[in-house]
Design a protein around this motif. Structure first.
Motif, PDB file in Angstrom:
ATOM      1  N   GLY A 138       0.966  -1.373   0.118  1.00  0.00           N
ATOM      2  CA  GLY A 138      -0.057  -0.094  -0.084  1.00  0.00           C
ATOM      3  C   GLY A 138       0.645   1.308   0.072  1.00  0.00           C
ATOM      4  N   ASN A 139      -0.062   2.450   0.126  1.00  0.00           N
ATOM      5  CA  ASN A 139       0.532   3.656  -0.045  1.00  0.00           C
ATOM      6  C   ASN A 139       0.974   4.216   1.563  1.00  0.00           C
ATOM      7  N   HIS A 166     -27.803  14.043   4.061  1.00  0.00           N
ATOM      8  CA  HIS A 166     -28.223  14.130   2.708  1.00  0.00           C
ATOM      9  C   HIS A 166     -27.561  13.387   1.748  1.00  0.00           C
ATOM     10  N   GLY A 167     -26.865  12.303   2.270  1.00  0.00           N
ATOM     11  CA  GLY A 167     -26.302  11.360   1.352  1.00  0.00           C
ATOM     12  C   GLY A 167     -25.023  11.852   0.493  1.00  0.00           C
ATOM     13  N   ILE A 168     -24.482  13.017   0.881  1.00  0.00           N
ATOM     14  CA  ILE A 168     -23.486  13.538   0.147  1.00  0.00           C
ATOM     15  C   ILE A 168     -21.921  13.096   0.616  1.00  0.00           C
ATOM     16  N   GLY A 169     -21.370  12.792  -0.559  1.00  0.00           N
ATOM     17  CA  GLY A 169     -19.954  12.485  -0.300  1.00  0.00           C
ATOM     18  C   GLY A 169     -19.375  11.149  -0.441  1.00  0.00           C
ATOM     19  N   ARG A 170     -20.381  10.364  -1.184  1.00  0.00           N
ATOM     20  CA  ARG A 170     -19.542   8.909  -1.602  1.00  0.00           C
ATOM     21  C   ARG A 170     -19.025   9.048  -2.817  1.00  0.00           C
ATOM     22  N   VAL A 171     -17.561   7.958  -2.703  1.00  0.00           N
ATOM     23  CA  VAL A 171     -16.988   7.867  -3.940  1.00  0.00           C
ATOM     24  C   VAL A 171     -16.519   6.310  -4.050  1.00  0.00           C
ATOM     25  N   ASP A 172     -16.980   5.793  -5.262  1.00  0.00           N
ATOM     26  CA  ASP A 172     -16.376   4.514  -5.455  1.00  0.00           C
ATOM     27  C   ASP A 172     -15.369   4.524  -6.612  1.00  0.00           C
ATOM     28  N   MET A 173     -14.092   4.015  -6.516  1.00  0.00           N
ATOM     29  CA  MET A 173     -13.163   4.453  -7.439  1.00  0.00           C
ATOM     30  C   MET A 173     -12.221   3.462  -7.405  1.00  0.00           C
ATOM     31  N   VAL A 174     -11.375   3.254  -8.645  1.00  0.00           N
ATOM     32  CA  VAL A 174     -10.012   2.346  -8.708  1.00  0.00           C
ATOM     33  C   VAL A 174      -9.110   3.488  -8.924  1.00  0.00           C
ATOM     34  N   GLU A 175      -8.239   3.217  -7.984  1.00  0.00           N
ATOM     35  CA  GLU A 175      -7.043   4.462  -8.235  1.00  0.00           C
ATOM     36  C   GLU A 175      -5.662   3.537  -8.224  1.00  0.00           C
ATOM     37  N   ASN A 176      -4.847   4.496  -8.576  1.00  0.00           N
ATOM     38  CA  ASN A 176      -3.556   3.826  -8.797  1.00  0.00           C
ATOM     39  C   ASN A 176      -2.635   4.222  -7.601  1.00  0.00           C
ATOM     40  N   ARG A 177      -2.180   3.311  -6.899  1.00  0.00           N
ATOM     41  CA  ARG A 177      -1.106   3.402  -5.824  1.00  0.00           C
ATOM     42  C   ARG A 177       0.163   3.752  -6.331  1.00  0.00           C
ATOM     43  N   LEU A 178       1.078   4.315  -5.651  1.00  0.00           N
ATOM     44  CA  LEU A 178       2.184   4.599  -5.817  1.00  0.00           C
ATOM     45  C   LEU A 178       3.249   3.432  -6.103  1.00  0.00           C
ATOM     46  N   VAL A 179       2.723   2.382  -5.569  1.00  0.00           N
ATOM     47  CA  VAL A 179       3.467   1.257  -5.584  1.00  0.00           C
ATOM     48  C   VAL A 179       3.509   0.636  -7.198  1.00  0.00           C
ATOM     49  N   GLY A 180       2.266   0.970  -7.733  1.00  0.00           N
ATOM     50  CA  GLY A 180       1.986   0.489  -9.183  1.00  0.00           C
ATOM     51  C   GLY A 180       0.971  -0.410  -9.093  1.00  0.00           C
ATOM     52  N   ILE A 181       0.221  -0.803  -8.198  1.00  0.00           N
ATOM     53  CA  ILE A 181      -1.044  -1.465  -8.143  1.00  0.00           C
ATOM     54  C   ILE A 181      -2.341  -0.482  -8.219  1.00  0.00           C
ATOM     55  N   LYS A 182      -3.401  -1.174  -8.963  1.00  0.00           N
ATOM     56  CA  LYS A 182      -4.589  -0.320  -9.218  1.00  0.00           C
ATOM     57  C   LYS A 182      -5.299  -1.075  -7.936  1.00  0.00           C
ATOM     58  N   SER A 183      -5.902  -0.060  -7.138  1.00  0.00           N
ATOM     59  CA  SER A 183      -6.647  -0.649  -5.981  1.00  0.00           C
ATOM     60  C   SER A 183      -8.218   0.288  -5.857  1.00  0.00           C
ATOM     61  N   ARG A 184      -9.266  -0.496  -5.828  1.00  0.00           N
ATOM     62  CA  ARG A 184     -10.468  -0.099  -5.500  1.00  0.00           C
ATOM     63  C   ARG A 184     -10.761   0.433  -4.136  1.00  0.00           C
ATOM     64  N   GLY A 185     -11.187   1.621  -3.897  1.00  0.00           N
ATOM     65  CA  GLY A 185     -11.476   2.361  -2.630  1.00  0.00           C
ATOM     66  C   GLY A 185     -12.631   3.008  -2.606  1.00  0.00           C
ATOM     67  N   VAL A 186     -13.523   2.847  -1.908  1.00  0.00           N
ATOM     68  CA  VAL A 186     -14.812   3.554  -1.487  1.00  0.00           C
ATOM     69  C   VAL A 186     -14.647   4.258  -0.379  1.00  0.00           C
TER      70      VAL A 186
END
Length: 399
Positions: free
Chosen positions: A121-122, A251-271
């Motif tokens: 991880g990062n 009010h249900g504000i601020g949810r994010v579901d994404m696949v990001e690029n870690r610094l070590v070179g791995i793609k990771s899903r973060g919610v």
């Protein structure tokens, strides 16, 4: 020889196992340090757990106001967003934890510091870059890069064998990290990027079908780029963010579901859930729109991806981040004013903005009759802008 270690302790599975493992492996005293960054947990219980697990001493420190004032607010002044979506809630917490960890290590005369971040991880990078920046000769122990455990299941088996209480389960093994800015969810059942997160996973925001059926309006006031009041009521930095978390979450504000690029070179899903931070991010940009000069605003926006990347990568205490921060803060001196926002079913819409230093001139912007702008001036302006385009086209025809 290492005789004393200060461990960044969360009370979770990894760091609870780490206390026992560090004592067995290094035959050293382990001091646990737990920072209260607004994670909403009973840290008194975490202290008892650390002592029961084998820590010789435990530091529990309330760093919420420092965290918001000196880390979150400066980051938000830079409008930092990583890869379009992530508001850096976990990234910004690590420099403060590591900074305080180094201070405790100096006070206690410790030989080393340790953390529970994995080797994939990062966070390992963020912790260690901060430690080296503040104490270049410090020894750092990263158990995940040394021990033989290869999964959360193996950690849970070890914990049960040694009587270490665990909260993770085989049924729900995803990892969470929470502070006053956000909560993140990773791993386990979230590792398939096609699967929708379970509806009962979220903790800071209401699902849309349970949010109010009537919109709410709020006003946020900024001074030199920092929020200072909500609906006219002045609050401390942490108090203000907590209030916006409740309002945004309702009010249900601020949810994010994404696949990001870690610094070590791995793609990771973060919610992620970042209700208050989302409101502040949108509100500040609305104030900036009427208070910043065009070129200053464009320059700030061009710096944002690099600034966000530095935070994500763990370079909070780097000279380049500090240099960028000085420039950003100078720009933000003009960002004073109030924004009105409408909150409804996961959306936050800017419905008004005002500032005593507004650069917006209704006389110039109007489509109606006015006598301050000569529209004929635009002709020469456009011809000057077109000179290089005309020359380029003419010369290309000759080739």
């Amino acid at each position: 020889m290492i005789k004393k270690i200060v461990l960044a302790y969360s009370g979770g599975l990894d760091t609870s196992v780490a206390i026992k493992w560090l004592k067995e492996t290094y035959k050293a005293d382990v001091i646990a340090f737990c920072a209260d960054l607004g994670q909403g947990e009973d840290l008194g219980e975490a202290k008892k757990k650390a002592l029961k697990t084998g820590a010789s001493k435990v530091y529990i420190e309330d760093l919420r106001e420092e965290f918001v004032r000196d880390y979150i607010f400066p980051m938000l002044r830079g409008n930092a967003v990583y890869e379009g979506f992530y508001l850096l809630g976990t990234s910004i917490a690590r420099p403060l934890i590591a900074k305080r960890q180094i201070e405790i290590a100096k006070r206690e005369g410790a030989d080393a510091v340790a953390h529970g971040a994995t080797g994939k991880g990062n966070d390992q990078i963020r912790f260690e870059l901060t430690c080296y920046a503040l104490k270049p000769d410090i020894k750092i122990i990263a158990p995940w890069r040394e021990w033989t455990f290869d999964s959360r299941k193996s950690l849970m088996d070890y914990a049960r064998k040694h009587g270490i209480p665990v909260t993770a389960t085989k049924k729900k093994p995803f990892s969470t990290d929470r502070n006053i800015l956000h909560i993140s969810y990773e791993g386990g059942i979230l590792e398939d990027p096609w699967k929708e997160p379970p509806s009962d996973m979220y903790t800071m925001t209401q699902p849309l079908d349970r949010t109010p059926d009537r919109p709410a309006y709020i006003e946020i006031t900024f001074e030199k780029g920092d929020p200072v009041a909500v609906n006219g009521k002045r609050m401390s930095p942490a108090g203000l963010l907590e209030a916006l978390n409740k309002t945004g979450g309702r009010h249900g504000i601020g949810r994010v579901d994404m696949v990001e690029n870690r610094l070590v070179g791995i793609k990771s899903r973060g919610v992620y859930e970042t209700p208050g931070g989302t409101l502040l991010h949108m509100a500040r940009r609305a104030v900036e729109s009427i208070t910043l000069d065009r070129e200053v605003k464009h320059l700030a926006d061009s710096l944002m991806p690099k600034y966000a990347e530095l935070i994500y990568y763990g370079y909070w205490f780097s000279p380049e981040r500090l240099a960028l921060q000085n420039m950003i803060d100078d720009m933000q001196k003009a960002v004073n004013g109030t924004v009105r926002m409408k909150l409804y079913k996961g959306n936050c819409l800017v419905t008004g903005r005002k500032s005593p230093g507004s650069l917006y001139d209704a006389r110039l912007a109007t489509f109606e009759e006015e006598d301050v702008y000569d529209q004929k001036d635009a002709e020469g302006f456009i011809k000057l802008l077109a000179l290089r385009l005309k020359a380029n086209r003419t010369l290309r025809k000759k080739v």
